[in-house]
Design an enzyme around this catalytic site. Structure first.
Site, mmCIF file in Angstrom:
data_model
loop_
_atom_site.group_PDB
_atom_site.id
_atom_site.type_symbol
_atom_site.label_atom_id
_atom_site.label_comp_id
_atom_site.label_asym_id
_atom_site.label_seq_id
_atom_site.Cartn_x
_atom_site.Cartn_y
_atom_site.Cartn_z
ATOM 1 C CG ASP A 32 4.545 -2.990 -3.089
ATOM 2 O OD1 ASP A 32 4.544 -1.830 -3.565
ATOM 3 O OD2 ASP A 32 3.594 -3.784 -3.252
ATOM 4 C CG ASP B 287 -3.991 3.917 -9.201
ATOM 5 O OD1 ASP B 287 -4.397 5.058 -8.882
ATOM 6 O OD2 ASP B 287 -2.945 3.429 -8.751
ATOM 7 C CD GLU C 35 0.481 -4.105 -5.325
ATOM 8 O OE1 GLU C 35 1.573 -3.564 -5.074
ATOM 9 O OE2 GLU C 35 -0.500 -4.019 -4.560
ATOM 10 C CG HIS D 258 2.684 -0.136 -5.615
ATOM 11 N ND1 HIS D 258 1.819 -0.779 -4.757
ATOM 12 C CD2 HIS D 258 2.550 1.185 -5.331
ATOM 13 C CE1 HIS D 258 1.203 0.107 -3.998
ATOM 14 N NE2 HIS D 258 1.623 1.308 -4.322
HETATM 15 P P1 PGA Z 1 0.895 7.104 -0.600
HETATM 16 O O1 PGA Z 1 0.657 5.991 -1.705
HETATM 17 O O2 PGA Z 1 1.157 8.387 -1.301
HETATM 18 O O3 PGA Z 1 -0.384 7.155 0.191
HETATM 19 O O4 PGA Z 1 2.069 6.654 0.220
HETATM 20 C C1 PGA Z 1 1.530 5.906 -2.780
HETATM 21 C C2 PGA Z 1 1.313 4.613 -3.552
HETATM 22 O O5 PGA Z 1 0.877 3.603 -2.991
HETATM 23 O O6 PGA Z 1 1.624 4.606 -4.762
#
Ligand code: PGA
Length: 264
Positions: free
Chosen positions: A141, A72, A148, A143
């Site tokens: 959450d 992304d 999302e 994702h």
């Molecule tokens: P993080 O993000 O590694 O900073 O916890 C992971 C994500 O949001 O997929």
């Protein structure tokens, strides 16, 4: 699905790095075709990337025949912004390994036609023959990439709108100001990830415990898009104790037993 649990995030990160290295070496030993690797950003993969860098520097592995696609990128954030995923990936991985620049693919969140950019990305992935391994993190959450809750489990690369929760979580990289976090991103879809021959998901820390419970023990649901991994033949979740703390003792015992037997 397999779940690998290590006491600390560091050990889990090493496990993941060595697993990826083994997969790359194993393919290189049987074919000259490139290894197609999906990559993620976030705080979670940093130690895994550090170990991959060490292995490249020590001559234990090479990325010369690896083609990578990141999952992304924010919409509208300049590529040179320190929090763009382009900057992140170069800082934590690409600037230190031998992957040829032309093999690196990151969505362009400033493309004049974002939909065309996403369609071209899917085509470029398809043209390689598909992912050998996709490395991902997960959001609090649940994702996977920026898919999302309520993203279709059949989704493909597209423009997505981030939830307020995700923007609040990510505001730690933007002076703790949620308004500086872009509201939209380009993201591979759930199906783009699950089409990979293999998916490895990293999750560390207590804030990921609910998402890991939902992904592993909950139903397959668009409420927790990483739960789509339950329908994948080769899905592995790698977590530390804290992220695994929401799993039932029986589940944890089973995953530990599987690992013990397979490593015998
Ligand atoms: P993080 O993000 O590694 O900073 O916890 C992971 C994500 O949001 O997929």
């Amino acid at each position: 699905m397999k779940v690998i649990i290590r006491k600390e995030a560091h050990e889990a990160s090493l496990w993941a790095a060595h697993y990826i290295a083994d997969r790359i070496r194993e393919k290189a030993a049987r074919t000259s075709k490139p290894f197609i690797l999906g990559l993620c950003t976030g705080s979670t993969p940093i130690e895994t990337y550090a170990e991959l860098i060490r292995m490249v520097k020590d001559g234990e592995i090479s990325f010369k025949n690896v083609i990578s696609f990141n999952m992304d990128e924010y919409v509208g954030l300049p590529k040179s912004h320190p929090e763009s995923y382009w900057s992140f990936m170069h800082k934590y991985l690409f600037d230190h390994i031998d992957e040829p620049a032309e093999n690196i693919h990151i969505l362009n969140g400033n493309a004049p036609d974002l939909e065309a950019e996403c369609a071209a990305y899917e085509k470029a992935i398809e043209a390689t023959g598909g992912f050998d391994l996709f490395l991902g993190g997960i959001g609090e959450d649940g994702h996977i990439a920026f898919n999302e809750p309520f993203s279709s489990l059949k989704s493909r690369t597209r423009v997505v709108t981030l939830t307020e929760d995700t923007r609040i979580v990510n505001s730690r990289f933007f002076d703790n100001d949620m308004n500086q976090v872009p509201a939209q991103a380009l993201s591979v879809g759930v199906a783009t990830v699950t089409d990979s021959k293999e998916v490895v998901i990293l999750a560390f820390g207590p804030k990921k415990a609910k998402a890991i419970h939902d992904a592993v023990e909950g139903p397959v649901s668009h409420m927790c898009t990483v739960s789509a991994l339950q329908l994948h033949e080769f899905g592995t979740i790698v977590c530390d104790e804290a992220a695994a703390s929401g799993l039932l003792p029986e589940s944890r015992a089973y995953f530990a037993a599987v690992e013990a037997v397979e490593n015998r």
